[in-house]
Design a protein around this motif. Structure first.
Motif, mmCIF file in Angstrom:
data_model
loop_
_atom_site.group_PDB
_atom_site.id
_atom_site.type_symbol
_atom_site.label_atom_id
_atom_site.label_comp_id
_atom_site.label_asym_id
_atom_site.label_seq_id
_atom_site.Cartn_x
_atom_site.Cartn_y
_atom_site.Cartn_z
ATOM 1 N N SER A 111 0.829 -1.191 0.000
ATOM 2 C CA SER A 111 0.000 0.000 0.000
ATOM 3 C C SER A 111 0.874 1.255 0.000
ATOM 4 N N ALA A 112 1.907 1.255 0.847
ATOM 5 C CA ALA A 112 2.813 2.406 0.910
ATOM 6 C C ALA A 112 3.552 2.587 -0.414
ATOM 7 N N ILE A 113 3.924 1.467 -1.055
ATOM 8 C CA ILE A 113 4.603 1.553 -2.364
ATOM 9 C C ILE A 113 3.676 2.218 -3.388
ATOM 10 N N PHE B 92 1.222 4.316 -2.838
ATOM 11 C CA PHE B 92 1.147 5.755 -2.552
ATOM 12 C C PHE B 92 2.438 6.461 -2.977
ATOM 13 N N ALA B 93 3.569 5.790 -2.793
ATOM 14 C CA ALA B 93 4.849 6.398 -3.166
ATOM 15 C C ALA B 93 4.909 6.660 -4.671
ATOM 16 N N THR C 81 2.605 9.532 -5.608
ATOM 17 C CA THR C 81 3.202 10.829 -5.240
ATOM 18 C C THR C 81 4.319 11.195 -6.211
ATOM 19 N N ALA D 238 -4.408 1.331 -3.281
ATOM 20 C CA ALA D 238 -3.595 1.346 -2.066
ATOM 21 C C ALA D 238 -4.485 1.279 -0.823
ATOM 22 N N GLN E 63 -0.493 4.941 6.028
ATOM 23 C CA GLN E 63 0.291 4.368 4.928
ATOM 24 C C GLN E 63 0.499 5.375 3.805
ATOM 25 N N GLY F 101 3.937 6.694 2.205
ATOM 26 C CA GLY F 101 4.081 6.717 0.750
ATOM 27 C C GLY F 101 4.458 8.096 0.237
ATOM 28 N N GLY G 241 7.666 8.734 -1.759
ATOM 29 C CA GLY G 241 7.424 9.222 -3.119
ATOM 30 C C GLY G 241 8.154 10.512 -3.397
#
Lengths: 303, 435
Positions: free
Chosen positions: B23-25, B27-28, B31, B83, B119, B123, B127
């Motif tokens: 999930s964080a990936i 969002f990264a 961004t 995400a 998260q 991200g 990001g």
């Protein structure tokens, strides 16, 4: 010795490791279908190992030790792909809920095991349609599971379990999500149709009324078998008549030979005409109008 | 105890899970893509403000950069939604248990939103670092006859903060939207929404701008200036988002009817079940490919060394590339989220003897079908619309080949990224549920 024989010897299984290890099965041995098709209830309190035993017997989970043999062949000696194929071709499954693929209409849900086995789609859907009609779901072929009632969805699941003409059907709390009368009707249908197909039934249940409908009750506690009772022929013989009089009642059903009403031929229920059905069970095509009438009354009751 | 305190305690007790990382990936990447696109717009604006480029061309390029950014925004939104689905995946049981323990619906919802926003925050930070890391690479690209500089590509701090806040707000909005759909009761009753019906008005909504384009631009029945033509093309391209899901559902129905293999049948039925979701994964790439098709005409229309025409083609290629990267990340993340969502179905299939390759193949086909139909349809529409200038377009072989290669590359990368979700199928399907 009957061909559809499932034999478990000295099964043990543990969840977790080290100090956190919790024994789920401890030296469990039992044989199912040794003398022909039978309906076996596995009972016990929560955490007694019922579902684990079912999963081990079905080759879904490998036991820590012990041996499961289907038709004389050790499941552990098979490769993973072979066991998967075995579950598709020789076993049928009915679970509490969530077993049907929600995107597929009823007919495709039932046809899927045959298609996976290499049957052409037209043939698979023809067999699925025949079976669904037989189970009183002729109007529901194009409906998706979300558009069916709980009882109807379980009947579709029963059809899917039986369409591949399995030697044994495993059911885990098949009526757990249903109300009493629907559950009883579904259970009657499951036992009747499974034995009628010449297959044994292994059903995990908390419900004494469900267990009372089976010809044999195995009780587990702390992963051990504490009792293994077979019902008398007299009681079993009385089953269909009781079921006929009160279709939603929790009447015990005997093993396959006693499945038919007293005084009628004890032939299994006719199978759908499909090439994938084994020649070994060709005797299943013997018609039995009286038994079909009983079956129909169960179907009516489950509507 | 407030929802915040309870959330902090539970987060400490459970620690991060694989889905949290995915999930964080997601969002990264959302961004980073947003910041990269805003960096490009900033660079064009800085050049225009400093008078280093022709004002007319400079303004047009800024407008086109904003259009390109707008084309990519739906992908950023979909990525954020995927995400959030991952952030909330398999939390139903925990939330239901909390409801049973006496937590109010508001407290439970707050905790779920906090999961997603936490998260998203991770991200956003990752990001932003990713965007900084790729900026020197983007600076090598030449626009308006000049290579970018890193300073041009770094927008003011307030834009960075606004972009971060936008991603966090997107996470918040997507989490609230997800919670509205999933009503968490004390019994954790899962409800399955019905099959999505798509209205035929989508055809009309696409046909109208298409008809105007054919009459005004292709047949030249009404004389208009260049900016009107560009605006019309932009509307046609964006209108494709309306007809895309319908087109995908239509083709999926045909495929489902004709399917001989179980994997194809499963994939087609899943696409029919959620055509909007299927298109969301490929939508940004489809419109980018369509816009790229038009843009590839630019070098042929201008003089051989016209920098403006070359810029348009380069910008379109860049947009397809970014859309391709976003599409690939989206495909991997969205399919992972789907596998987790469909955990019980995968377990049921495993138990009933469905081979693992069949389940995995269905997952790939579930992306391949909308990808080929969506992107293929977009490329087809673009080709059809530039048909009157086809010979001219064909004479500009370089831009045509670049467009075609980028399109094929984006499709291939997306399919490759889907493979990232395949090991998850096995893990989820074989996870033991016995007790």
């Amino acid at each position: 010795m009957h061909t559809n024989r499932l034999e478990a010897i000295g099964l043990t299984h543990t969840y977790g490791q080290g100090n956190a290890a919790a024994p789920a099965l401890a030296d469990v041995s039992l044989t199912i279908g040794a003398d022909g098709p039978e309906a076996v209830a596995i009972m016990g309190p929560s955490g007694s190992g019922k579902s684990t035993l079912l999963h081990v017997l079905a080759g879904i989970v490998a036991p820590a030790s012990g041996r499961v043999a289907w038709r004389g062949r050790d499941l552990a000696s098979m490769r993973d792909g072979e066991r998967t194929k075995l579950r598709r071709s020789d076993f049928g499954f009915v679970f509490q809920s969530g077993q049907l693929l929600p995107e597929l209409p009823a007919i495709e849900n039932v046809a899927l095991p045959l298609m996976l086995g290499g049957t052409a789609r037209t043939g698979a859907e023809a067999a699925a349609g025949t079976l669904l009609h037989r189970l009183g779901l002729g109007e529901m072929l194009g409906r998706r599971p979300g558009e069916l009632s709980g009882g109807q969805a379980q009947r579709v699941a029963i059809a899917r379990a039986l369409v591949g003409s399995p030697g044994i059907v495993f059911a885990d709390e098949p009526t757990g999500a249903l109300d009493r009368s629907t559950g009883d009707a579904v259970m009657s249908l499951l036992i009747g149709a499974t034995l009628g197909h010449g297959a044994s039934l292994v059903v995990v249940t908390h419900d004494p009324e469900v267990a009372a409908m089976c010809s044999r009750v195995v009780r587990l506690q702390d992963g051990r078998i504490v009792s293994d009772e077979r019902r008398s022929d007299e009681r079993a013989d009385a089953v269909p008549a009781t079921a006929h009089a009160a279709p939603s009642g929790a009447a015990p059903v005997g093993t396959a030979p006693s499945y038919a009403l007293p005084g009628t031929a004890s032939a299994p229920m006719p199978l759908p005409q499909h090439p994938s059905y084994g020649a070994a069970r060709s005797e299943a095509h013997v018609p039995n109008p009286l038994r079909d009438a009983v079956q129909q009354s169960w179907i009516e009751a489950s509507r | 105890m407030t929802a915040l305190l309870l959330w902090v305690r539970l987060a400490r007790a459970t620690g991060p899970r694989a889905t949290d990382v995915l999930s964080a990936i997601a969002f990264a990447f959302a961004t980073a893509a947003l910041l990269a696109v805003l960096g490009g717009v900033n660079a064009f604006q800085v050049r225009l403000d400093e008078g280093r480029v022709d004002p007319f061309d400079g303004e047009l390029i800024v407008t086109l950069a904003l259009v390109a950014a707008a084309l990519l925004l739906p992908a950023v939104w979909t990525l954020a939604q995927a995400a959030v689905r991952l952030a909330l995946a398999r939390r139903d049981d925990r939330l239901a248990a909390l409801r049973l323990a006496g937590a109010t619906r508001g407290q439970v919802s707050t905790m779920a939103v906090l999961d997603a926003v936490a998260q998203a925050l991770v991200g956003v930070v990752v990001g932003a670092m990713l965007a900084l890391a790729v900026t020197p690479g983007i600076a090598r690209i030449e626009f308006q006859g000049l290579p970018f500089t890193v300073a041009e590509l770094l927008p003011p701090a307030w834009i960075w903060l606004a972009a971060g806040a936008a991603v966090l707000l997107t996470a918040l909005g997507a989490a609230l939207a997800s919670l509205r759909r999933v009503h968490v009761t004390p019994l954790g009753v899962a409800q399955r929404v019905g099959q999505q019906g798509l209205s035929l008005w989508r055809i009309v909504a696409f046909a109208i701008p298409l008809g105007v384009y054919v009459a005004v631009v292709a047949l030249d029945l009404v004389p208009v200036d260049v900016s009107f033509s560009i605006a019309l093309i932009a509307i046609v391209v964006l209108a494709y988002s309306l007809i895309g899901p319908l087109l995908i559902q239509l083709v999926a129905r045909i495929v489902a009817r004709a399917a001989r293999r179980p994997a194809t049948l499963l994939a087609a039925r899943r696409v029919i079940d959620d055509p909007r979701g299927a298109f969301n994964i490929v939508g940004a790439m489809s419109v980018a490919v369509m816009a790229g098709g038009f843009a590839s005409l630019a070098p042929a229309l201008g003089a051989a060394d016209d920098p403006f025409a070359v810029d348009i083609a380069t910008g379109a290629a860049l947009t397809i590339a970014i859309a391709g990267v976003l599409g690939a990340v989206l495909a991997g993340i969205a399919q992972s989220a789907k596998v987790l969502d469909q955990q019980r179905e995968h377990q049921a299939m495993h138990r009933m003897g469905v081979d693992m390759p069949v389940m995995q193949s269905a997952l790939v086909r579930q992306v391949a079908l909308p990808l080929i139909v969506g992107v293929g349809g977009a490329a087809g529409v673009a080709l059809l619309l530039i048909l009157p200038s086809f010979m001219l377009w064909w004479s500009s072989a370089d831009s045509v080949v670049t467009w075609a290669l980028l399109t094929v590359g984006a499709v291939a990368v997306t399919l490759g990224a889907t493979a990232a979700a395949l090991p998850l199928v096995k893990r989820v399907a074989t996870a033991s549920t016995a007790a």
